[in-house]
Scaffold this motif. Structure first.
Motif, short mmCIF file in Angstrom:
data_model
loop_
_atom_site.label_atom_id
_atom_site.label_comp_id
_atom_site.label_asym_id
_atom_site.label_seq_id
_atom_site.Cartn_x
_atom_site.Cartn_y
_atom_site.Cartn_z
N PHE A 92 1.17 -0.96 0.13
CA PHE A 92 0.05 -0.03 -0.07
C PHE A 92 1.10 1.49 -0.26
O PHE A 92 0.58 2.33 -0.69
N ALA A 93 1.73 0.81 0.86
CA ALA A 93 3.38 2.29 0.74
C ALA A 93 3.53 2.92 -0.66
O ALA A 93 3.47 4.07 -1.10
N GLU A 96 1.14 3.83 -2.53
CA GLU A 96 0.86 5.91 -2.26
C GLU A 96 1.74 6.26 -2.98
O GLU A 96 1.78 7.73 -3.37
N PRO A 101 -3.57 4.58 -6.85
CA PRO A 101 -4.78 4.97 -6.12
C PRO A 101 -4.89 3.42 -6.10
O PRO A 101 -4.70 2.25 -6.93
N TYR A 126 -5.53 0.61 4.92
CA TYR A 126 -5.02 1.59 4.15
C TYR A 126 -7.36 2.35 4.05
O TYR A 126 -7.83 2.35 4.15
N THR A 127 -5.93 3.90 3.59
CA THR A 127 -7.50 5.11 3.25
C THR A 127 -7.40 4.98 1.45
O THR A 127 -6.58 5.72 0.98
N ARG A 129 -7.97 6.05 -1.98
CA ARG A 129 -7.79 7.80 -2.60
C ARG A 129 -9.23 6.80 -3.57
O ARG A 129 -9.91 8.48 -4.00
#
Length: 227
Positions: A92-93, A96, A101, A126-127, A129
Motif C-alpha cells: 500500500f505504501a 501511495e 490508487p 489503508y485510506t 483514494r
C-alpha cells in the motif's frame, strides 16, 4: 475451448476456484478496471493471470519462494515473497508513493481465522483514494468465515459494505477418508469509499441459511438425497 473463450490466457492448473467464482472475479475486475491491485496469496497464479489484463499494476504477495518459478510473471506485476503482515502495508505504501490508487484486493492466503482477520485488518488500515473492492476467497469455510466476522470492520471509516456470500460456498468431497466433506469456496466482498460512511457499516450474510445447511450436511453425505 470453453475456458479459452471465457477466460483467455488464464492459468487453470491447480487453481482452486469454481467457474462461477472465476466469473465473479471477471465481473468485478471488468467493471472496476483497477489502477492498483494487491493479491495476498498467489499459489499457481490462476487469479493473478485473470486479474492482470484488467489492472494497471499488481503487487502479488506470498510466503512460498517457489511461486515465481511456477508461471510467467505478467509484465504489470511484482511478486513479493514475504509475510503479509510486513508486505501488505509496504505494498500500500509503494502504491501511495507512486500516486496509484488501490482499487482491488484479493485475500486468499492464510485460511486460519486469525490469519484471515489479520489480513483483512491490514487492508482496512489503508485510506482509499478511490472506490476499492476487497474479495475474500473461501468465505463459505467455517474457519475462514470466523476470521471474516471477527475482523474489526467498523474501525475503518471508509468501509461501507460487506457481504460474506457475494458468491456462496459449496460442499467439497474429499476422497481420502470416505465421504468426509467440508464447505469451501465462496467469495466475500467488501466495498470501501474515500467518502467516510455515516453510521455503522452494513455487514451481511446473504446466504447464511444455505451455508448453515451445507455445514450441517457436510459431515455425513449419506443423508443427502441422490440426484
Amino acid at each position: 475451448m470453453f475456458n479459452e473463450i471465457l477466460f483467455p490466457g488464464v492459468r487453470h492448473e491447480n487453481w482452486q476456484m469454481m467457474p462461477w467464482e472465476k466469473i465473479a472475479l471477471t465481473g468485478v475486475l471488468s467493471r472496476v478496471r483497477p489502477k492498483g491491485a494487491i493479491e495476498i496469496g498467489v499459489y499457481h497464479g490462476g487469479s493473478l493471470s485473470l486479474a492482470a489484463p484488467f489492472c494497471g499494476k499488481i503487487i502479488a504477495i506470498d510466503i512460498d519462494p517457489e511461486v515465481p518459478k511456477r508461471f510467467p510473471k505478467p509484465d504489470n506485476c511484482e511478486i513479493w515473497i514475504a509475510p503479509s503482515i510486513d508486505s501488505a502495508p509496504a505494498a500500500f505504501a509503494q502504491f501511495e508513493a507512486e500516486g496509484i490508487p488501490v482499487n482491488y484486493v484479493l485475500i486468499d492466503a492464510d485460511h486460519s481465522a486469525e490469519g484471515v482477520r489479520r489480513d483483512i485488518e491490514l487492508v482496512l488500515a489503508y485510506t482509499p483514494r478511490e472506490p476499492m473492492f476487497v474479495l475474500m476467497h473461501d468465505s463459505g469455510n467455517a474457519e475462514t468465515r470466523r476470521g471474516i466476522l471477527a475482523a474489526d470492520w467498523a474501525a475503518s471509516p471508509y468501509l461501507h459494505y460487506v457481504d460474506l456470500d457475494f458468491v456462496p460456498g459449496q460442499i467439497i468431497e474429499h476422497q481420502v477418508a470416505g465421504d468426509r466433506a467440508e464447505v469451501w469456496g465462496g467469495l466475500a466482498i467488501a466495498y470501501l469509499d474515500p467518502n467516510p460512511r455515516t453510521g455503522e457499516p452494513v455487514i451481511q450474510q446473504s446466504a447464511k441459511t444455505s451455508i448453515r445447511c451445507l455445514h450441517a450436511c457436510a459431515p455425513d453425505l449419506s443423508k443427502v438425497p441422490a440426484a
